[in-house]
Design an enzyme around this catalytic site. Structure first.
Site, short mmCIF file in Angstrom:
data_model
loop_
_atom_site.label_atom_id
_atom_site.label_comp_id
_atom_site.label_asym_id
_atom_site.label_seq_id
_atom_site.Cartn_x
_atom_site.Cartn_y
_atom_site.Cartn_z
N HIS A 9 -21.38 6.94 -34.64
CA HIS A 9 -22.00 7.92 -35.53
C HIS A 9 -22.23 7.34 -36.93
O HIS A 9 -21.62 6.34 -37.34
CB HIS A 9 -21.15 9.18 -35.63
CG HIS A 9 -19.81 8.95 -36.28
ND1 HIS A 9 -19.66 8.82 -37.64
CD2 HIS A 9 -18.57 8.85 -35.75
CE1 HIS A 9 -18.38 8.64 -37.93
NE2 HIS A 9 -17.70 8.65 -36.79
N GLU A 79 -12.65 10.82 -31.00
CA GLU A 79 -11.94 9.74 -31.68
C GLU A 79 -10.44 9.80 -31.39
O GLU A 79 -9.90 10.84 -31.01
CB GLU A 79 -12.20 9.84 -33.19
CG GLU A 79 -11.55 8.77 -34.04
CD GLU A 79 -11.96 7.34 -33.69
OE1 GLU A 79 -11.64 6.89 -32.56
OE2 GLU A 79 -12.57 6.66 -34.53
#
Length: 203
Positions: A9, A79
């Site tokens: 990202h 994550e």
């Protein structure tokens, strides 16, 4: 040969300041949105049999701005859960624990390296059979995608520490002579003509 493309990202306020960000659901910064749009030329013209994203908005927004249509969000692409170290920097943590590293110690109250590897192994187990039909794109985060890259080539999760991965980058996993290989890693988006690329690391 079909490939697995990994997209990290774009920048957030915490990645820009090197703060560990897992479950905190931050938006992209203005620079992060620009970075995500700049990925589009690297992905243009590719057809994917599956596009999966972490459920965090910084990942799904990056996918959208980069021109990808997400088929599904996958919690296994989230994550690394840093537990008590969420929002802290490595430098600050090492003032208290000089020998600490996420790659061997994990985060207290969060995930261990083996736990992160187990869920990213599940991602690979789901998408690898799809390569018979076409390429796959996975949109996610720095530490988890580094573990995924290490696991693809049969290395322990700690080997992800050797695979630097900046924000808004593209990496490619594939095969050579039937063996899993890393074909490209940490490929930045093209910069506009006359603009110097940003060389600052983004945690």
């Amino acid at each position: 040969m079909n490939e697995i493309l990994l997209v990290r990202h774009g920048e957030t306020s915490w990645s820009a300041s090197h703060r560990h960000t897992s479950y905190t659901d931050l938006e992209l910064t203005a620079d992060g949105e620009r970075q995500a749009r700049a990925l589009a030329p690297l992905l243009a013209g590719r057809r994917f049999v599956r596009v999966l994203s972490s459920p965090r908005q910084r990942a799904t927004r990056t996918a959208h701005l980069a021109g990808l249509t997400v088929d599904a969000t996958d919690p296994d692409l989230a994550e690394w859960n840093y537990g008590e170290y969420e929002g802290r920097t490595t430098a600050a943590i090492q003032e208290e624990r000089p020998d600490w590293t996420i790659w061997t110690d994990g985060g207290p109250g969060g995930e261990s390296p083996d736990e992160v590897a187990a869920r990213l192994d599940r991602v690979l187990a789901r998408v690898t059979p799809l390569l018979d039909r076409g390429s796959v794109a996975l949109v996610g985060h720095g530490h988890s995608l580094r573990v995924l890259g290490a696991r693809w080539i049969g290395l322990p999760p700690s080997a992800g520490g050797l695979l630097r991965l900046d924000t808004a980058t593209l990496s490619v996993l594939g095969h050579e002579h039937g063996r899993p290989v890393i074909q490209r890693w940490n490929l930045p988006a093209p910069t506009p003509s006359g603009t110097a690329p940003d060389q600052a690391a983004r945690h």
